[in-house]
Design an enzyme around this catalytic site. Structure first.
Site, short mmCIF file in Angstrom:
data_model
loop_
_atom_site.label_atom_id
_atom_site.label_comp_id
_atom_site.label_asym_id
_atom_site.label_seq_id
_atom_site.Cartn_x
_atom_site.Cartn_y
_atom_site.Cartn_z
N HIS A 238 0.84 -1.19 0.00
CA HIS A 238 0.00 0.00 0.00
C HIS A 238 0.88 1.25 0.00
O HIS A 238 2.10 1.17 0.21
CB HIS A 238 -0.91 -0.02 1.24
CG HIS A 238 -2.29 0.51 0.96
ND1 HIS A 238 -2.53 1.54 0.08
CD2 HIS A 238 -3.50 0.17 1.46
CE1 HIS A 238 -3.83 1.80 0.03
NE2 HIS A 238 -4.45 0.97 0.85
N CYS B 132 -9.01 10.02 -9.09
CA CYS B 132 -8.55 9.87 -10.48
C CYS B 132 -9.67 10.21 -11.45
O CYS B 132 -9.44 10.77 -12.50
CB CYS B 132 -8.03 8.46 -10.72
SG CYS B 132 -9.22 7.20 -10.27
N GLU C 120 -3.63 1.35 -13.53
CA GLU C 120 -4.71 2.34 -13.39
C GLU C 120 -4.04 3.64 -12.98
O GLU C 120 -3.66 3.80 -11.82
CB GLU C 120 -5.70 1.91 -12.30
CG GLU C 120 -6.44 0.62 -12.57
CD GLU C 120 -7.54 0.80 -13.60
OE1 GLU C 120 -7.74 1.93 -14.09
OE2 GLU C 120 -8.18 -0.21 -13.94
P1 NAP Z 1 1.90 7.27 -6.47
O1 NAP Z 1 2.89 8.19 -5.84
O2 NAP Z 1 2.17 6.77 -7.82
O3 NAP Z 1 1.72 6.06 -5.44
C1 NAP Z 1 0.89 4.97 -5.72
C2 NAP Z 1 1.56 3.70 -5.24
O4 NAP Z 1 2.71 3.46 -6.03
C3 NAP Z 1 2.05 3.78 -3.80
O5 NAP Z 1 1.92 2.52 -3.20
C4 NAP Z 1 3.52 4.14 -3.98
O6 NAP Z 1 4.31 3.75 -2.90
C5 NAP Z 1 3.87 3.35 -5.21
N1 NAP Z 1 4.98 3.88 -5.97
C6 NAP Z 1 5.31 5.18 -6.16
N2 NAP Z 1 6.40 5.27 -6.96
C7 NAP Z 1 6.76 4.00 -7.27
C8 NAP Z 1 7.82 3.44 -8.04
N3 NAP Z 1 8.69 4.20 -8.69
N4 NAP Z 1 7.88 2.10 -8.15
C9 NAP Z 1 6.98 1.33 -7.52
N5 NAP Z 1 5.97 1.79 -6.77
C10 NAP Z 1 5.85 3.12 -6.65
O7 NAP Z 1 0.47 7.93 -6.55
P2 NAP Z 1 -0.31 8.74 -5.45
O8 NAP Z 1 0.21 10.11 -5.40
O9 NAP Z 1 -0.32 7.96 -4.17
O10 NAP Z 1 -1.80 8.68 -6.04
C11 NAP Z 1 -2.28 9.65 -6.89
C12 NAP Z 1 -2.27 9.19 -8.33
O11 NAP Z 1 -2.98 7.96 -8.47
C13 NAP Z 1 -2.99 10.16 -9.22
O12 NAP Z 1 -2.30 10.31 -10.43
C14 NAP Z 1 -4.33 9.48 -9.45
O13 NAP Z 1 -5.01 9.92 -10.59
C15 NAP Z 1 -3.92 8.07 -9.52
N6 NAP Z 1 -5.08 7.19 -9.28
C16 NAP Z 1 -5.57 6.46 -10.32
C17 NAP Z 1 -6.68 5.65 -10.15
C18 NAP Z 1 -7.25 4.83 -11.27
O14 NAP Z 1 -8.05 3.93 -10.99
N7 NAP Z 1 -6.91 5.06 -12.52
C19 NAP Z 1 -7.29 5.60 -8.89
C20 NAP Z 1 -6.76 6.37 -7.86
C21 NAP Z 1 -5.65 7.16 -8.07
P3 NAP Z 1 4.85 4.84 -1.83
O15 NAP Z 1 3.67 5.45 -1.19
O16 NAP Z 1 5.68 4.02 -0.91
O17 NAP Z 1 5.64 5.84 -2.61
#
Ligand code: NAP
Length: 451
Positions: free
Chosen positions: A152, A259, A225
């Site tokens: 998560h 999102c 996603e």
């Molecule tokens: P995020 O920074 O990409 O984090 C999401 C998950 O990915 C977290 O568990 C994070 O872990 C992990 N993560 C981050 N960088 C990574 C890497 N380089 N390699 C592997 N894992 C990695 O996103 P967020 O800021 O939490 O969420 C917002 C984004 O999610 C927005 O762009 C939103 O639109 C998108 N979103 C999309 C959907 C959909 O269904 N399409 C739904 C909800 C949200 P850490 O927390 O440990 O960094």
């Protein structure tokens, strides 16, 4: 690495957890692999019984769970309760429908397709719907007979551990649903691990690129996603009494951090002025404050850095000539609040035009006519959802055909539901969650011929 819950409404640390060290991660992956070998042989009836038990637990502890979510990521309490209830609903839906949706498909009298599980699926999930994003992956995975391994977001460790505990208390055998408290730097190694069969990620483009690269290197299936910059298209024949309040909800839900939130409001000339005035007034009237207060519409953003990012996107637009119709100022005081904001005159090249804005900030764009509105709506590198408002049925059909997105909602805001496939095109990712398609994303579609 320690994991902390920091309350976005106060900025204070509420809980700290030690992360899982390499040896613990290894043991947990071992347990997941062992659990899969047994769990894949369980019947649909047994899996449905367990899943219904998890739904009952969620329903029984709804307010307590919702309070935990609100304290951990800041969404208004009423919305947190809604998220818990929706998770229970989805668990029940998959418990009820999975067997039918995964039934053998006859091709000829002597051949058929059978859908079988493939193994432990790693889910890398975001904080914004900390329960729903996980249930959306876990319900189909577990009903198929796969097992789930959750990494998560680092800022929601409490919810991550709660989910593992929930499935354990519902009676799932040890290892069928496992939480790993690890950082993102460890994800590529886990994707490559032989005990992991596939990976699904919901999150940002950057994370998607990195997980897809790791999955490609390991030759494993992945579903992404990612972000969205969904258009909310208001055409001349729209019912503004319905469109305006829905526009506010579609932009401000989850404190603007969804999102599928409407982010760009494309409005046809004849209703531009009226829509913009009424929308601005309604956005400015939103109550911003303590997410536990029932009077609150919009709570804090998730973190200080997230608020800095939103403020920078708005400041960039203002500095380059856009008009801030309401909001646009970081308030004083504790907590990471940002007011509902409406921007007009946003032009290509400005950050608010080109990027996803993950906060309660709306960009209103003027369209000359239907063709122009569709062109503006599709002028984005994302393709997650889109909402269109018109009472003209011929125009509705044209919009459904021409809007480039994974989902089109007519006279309604975009929302997910267990029975509808959910996912995007373009840079919003690939693959589908929910529905029969989501059930089959991590299945081995085994062709069988009986000669
Ligand atoms: P995020 O920074 O990409 O984090 C999401 C998950 O990915 C977290 O568990 C994070 O872990 C992990 N993560 C981050 N960088 C990574 C890497 N380089 N390699 C592997 N894992 C990695 O996103 P967020 O800021 O939490 O969420 C917002 C984004 O999610 C927005 O762009 C939103 O639109 C998108 N979103 C999309 C959907 C959909 O269904 N399409 C739904 C909800 C949200 P850490 O927390 O440990 O960094």
């Amino acid at each position: 690495m320690p994991f902390t819950t920091t309350n976005p409404a106060t900025g204070s640390v509420e809980q700290t957890y030690a992360g899982h060290r390499a040896g613990e991660v290894d043991a947990r992956l071992d347990r997941a692999a062992a659990a899969y070998r047994r769990f894949r042989r369980t019947t649909f009836a047994e899996r449905a019984r367990l899943m219904t038990g998890a739904a009952e637990l969620l329903e029984g502890e709804l307010p307590v769970t919702a309070r935990m979510v609100t304290a951990e990521m800041g969404k208004p309490f009423a919305q947190a309760k809604g998220e818990v209830a929706k998770c229970a609903l989805a668990l029940r839906w998959f418990a009820e429908h999975a067997e039918r949706l995964l039934a053998d498909e006859e091709v000829t009298a002597r051949s058929f397709v059978r859908y079988e599980p493939i193994g432990p699926v790693l889910a890398v999930m975001p904080w914004n719907f900390p329960l729903w994003q996980v249930v959306r992956f876990a319900a189909p995975a577990l009903m198929l007979g796969n097992v789930g391994v959750l990494k998560h977001a680092s800022n929601v460790p409490q919810t991550a551990l709660y989910l593992e505990d929930l499935f354990r208390r519902a009676g799932y055998p040890e290892g069928v649903f496992t939480t790993l408290l690890v950082g993102s730097a460890e994800v590529a190694g886990i994707v490559a691990d032989d005990r992991v069969a596939a990976v699904t990620l919901t999150g940002s483009e950057a994370a998607g690129r990195s997980v897809a690269a790791a999955a490609g290197e390991a030759l494993k299936k992945c579903v992404l996603e990612l972000g969205g910059s969904d258009p909310f298209v208001v055409l001349a024949s729209a019912d503004l009494d319905e469109a305006v309040p829905t526009a506010v909800q579609a932009r401000c839900q989850n404190n603007g951090q969804s999102c599928i939130a409407a982010k760009r409001f494309v409005v046809e000339a004849p209703v531009l002025e009226e829509f913009t005035d009424r929308f601005t007034e309604a956005m400015a009237a939103q109550t911003v404050g303590d997410p536990l207060d029932p009077a609150t519409d919009v709570g804090p953003l998730v973190s200080e850095s997230q608020r800095r990012e939103i403020a920078a996107q708005v400041d960039d637009a203002r500095d380059r000539g856009a008009t801030v119709r309401c909001g646009g100022q970081v308030p004083d005081g504790p907590g990471w609040y940002y007011p509902p904001t409406v921007l007009t005159g946003v032009a290509p090249g400005m950050r608010a035009y080109e990027e996803e804005v993950f906060g309660p900030v709306a960009v209103v764009e003027a369209a000359d006519d239907l063709d122009h509105a569709l062109a503006l709506a599709n002028r984005t590198s994302f393709g997650l959802g889109s909402s269109v408002w018109t009472t003209d049925e011929a125009v509705q059909r044209r919009c459904v055909a021409e809007l480039e997105a994974g989902q089109v909602f007519v006279n309604a805001m975009v929302a997910s539901a267990p029975e509808l496939p959910f996912g995007g095109i373009k840079r919003s990712g690939f693959g589908r969650e929910l529905s029969g398609l989501g059930l089959r994303e991590f299945a081995n579609a085994k062709s069988v011929r009986l000669a």
